[in-house]
Design a protein around this motif. Structure first.
Motif, PDB file in Angstrom:
ATOM      1  N   ALA A  16       7.606  -6.546 -10.054  1.00  0.00           N
ATOM      2  CA  ALA A  16       7.956  -5.513  -9.480  1.00  0.00           C
ATOM      3  C   ALA A  16       7.679  -4.583  -9.607  1.00  0.00           C
ATOM      4  O   ALA A  16       7.799  -3.527  -8.790  1.00  0.00           O
ATOM      5  CB  ALA A  16       9.657  -4.895 -10.236  1.00  0.00           C
ATOM      6  N   THR A  17       6.747  -3.338 -10.774  1.00  0.00           N
ATOM      7  CA  THR A  17       5.748  -2.618 -10.979  1.00  0.00           C
ATOM      8  C   THR A  17       4.971  -3.132  -9.594  1.00  0.00           C
ATOM      9  O   THR A  17       4.521  -2.034  -9.109  1.00  0.00           O
ATOM     10  CB  THR A  17       5.145  -2.068 -12.050  1.00  0.00           C
ATOM     11  N   GLN A  18       4.205  -3.905 -10.045  1.00  0.00           N
ATOM     12  CA  GLN A  18       3.201  -4.086  -8.544  1.00  0.00           C
ATOM     13  C   GLN A  18       3.878  -4.063  -6.934  1.00  0.00           C
ATOM     14  O   GLN A  18       3.393  -3.719  -6.399  1.00  0.00           O
ATOM     15  CB  GLN A  18       2.199  -5.215  -8.393  1.00  0.00           C
ATOM     16  N   ASN A  19       5.343  -4.946  -7.122  1.00  0.00           N
ATOM     17  CA  ASN A  19       5.472  -4.928  -5.783  1.00  0.00           C
ATOM     18  C   ASN A  19       5.705  -3.724  -5.489  1.00  0.00           C
ATOM     19  O   ASN A  19       5.829  -2.953  -3.979  1.00  0.00           O
ATOM     20  CB  ASN A  19       6.686  -5.531  -5.449  1.00  0.00           C
ATOM     21  N   ARG A  20       6.436  -2.456  -6.410  1.00  0.00           N
ATOM     22  CA  ARG A  20       6.501  -0.896  -5.898  1.00  0.00           C
ATOM     23  C   ARG A  20       5.273  -0.516  -5.470  1.00  0.00           C
ATOM     24  O   ARG A  20       4.854  -0.004  -4.481  1.00  0.00           O
ATOM     25  CB  ARG A  20       7.532  -0.422  -6.670  1.00  0.00           C
ATOM     26  N   ARG A  21       4.438  -0.839  -6.370  1.00  0.00           N
ATOM     27  CA  ARG A  21       2.962   0.400  -6.343  1.00  0.00           C
ATOM     28  C   ARG A  21       2.732  -0.387  -4.652  1.00  0.00           C
ATOM     29  O   ARG A  21       1.321   0.466  -3.720  1.00  0.00           O
ATOM     30  CB  ARG A  21       2.127   0.078  -7.061  1.00  0.00           C
ATOM     31  N   ALA A  23       3.883  -1.209  -2.079  1.00  0.00           N
ATOM     32  CA  ALA A  23       4.468  -0.730  -0.887  1.00  0.00           C
ATOM     33  C   ALA A  23       3.646   0.806  -0.807  1.00  0.00           C
ATOM     34  O   ALA A  23       3.671   1.357   0.440  1.00  0.00           O
ATOM     35  CB  ALA A  23       5.976  -1.113  -1.260  1.00  0.00           C
ATOM     36  N   GLN A  24       3.951   1.053  -2.118  1.00  0.00           N
ATOM     37  CA  GLN A  24       3.609   2.444  -2.013  1.00  0.00           C
ATOM     38  C   GLN A  24       1.989   3.243  -1.186  1.00  0.00           C
ATOM     39  O   GLN A  24       1.336   4.011   0.018  1.00  0.00           O
ATOM     40  CB  GLN A  24       3.220   3.124  -3.534  1.00  0.00           C
TER      41      GLN A  24
END
Length: 134
Positions: A16-21, A23-24
């Motif tokens: 989830a952290t990797q997906n958020r990063r 996208a940023q």
């Protein structure tokens, strides 16, 4: 910036952290690079790292480290604020250099080719990168 702080920044994180990063990074990478290109002495490597980070074939841990470093690069708030121009990107450069050293084996010729094509399409970034390498 000490090794402990860099190590904390470069933690790959969970999915989830990797997906958020990711996208940023996808949203902010090019605008940030445009502002920082003259202060980053390895823009070609940085763009290749971007392509490596978004490549589905890149192993999860390498992708996580790159996304952490690139996420730090694109976020406007970090240890030394980027609005301080020259000094503001020094911590970003340290984090990016550490990440590149850690995962350089995963950045392929294909990533470098994509970087060269992208830089050819971004003459302002390419010019800043060339001026820096002199």
């Amino acid at each position: 910036m000490d090794d402990v702080k860099i190590g904390e920044i470069l933690l790959p994180g969970d999915e989830a952290t990797q997906n958020r990063r990711e996208a940023q990074v996808r949203r902010r990478f090019w605008p940030t690079l445009r502002k920082a290109a003259r202060y980053v002495p390895f823009s070609r490597d940085l763009v290749a790292a971007f392509y490596c980070a978004i490549d589905p074939k890149t192993p999860a841990r390498a992708k996580g480290v790159l996304l952490a470093a690139l996420g730090y690069f694109v976020l406007p708030i970090d240890v030394i604020p980027d609005f301080l121009v020259v000094a503001g990107f020094t911590d970003d450069v340290a984090v990016l250099a550490a990440a590149l050293k850690m995962i350089s084996a995963h950045i392929t010729d294909e990533h470098y080719q994509a970087a060269e094509l992208a830089l050819a399409d971004q003459p302002d970034i390419a010019a800043s990168a060339q001026a820096q390498s002199r």
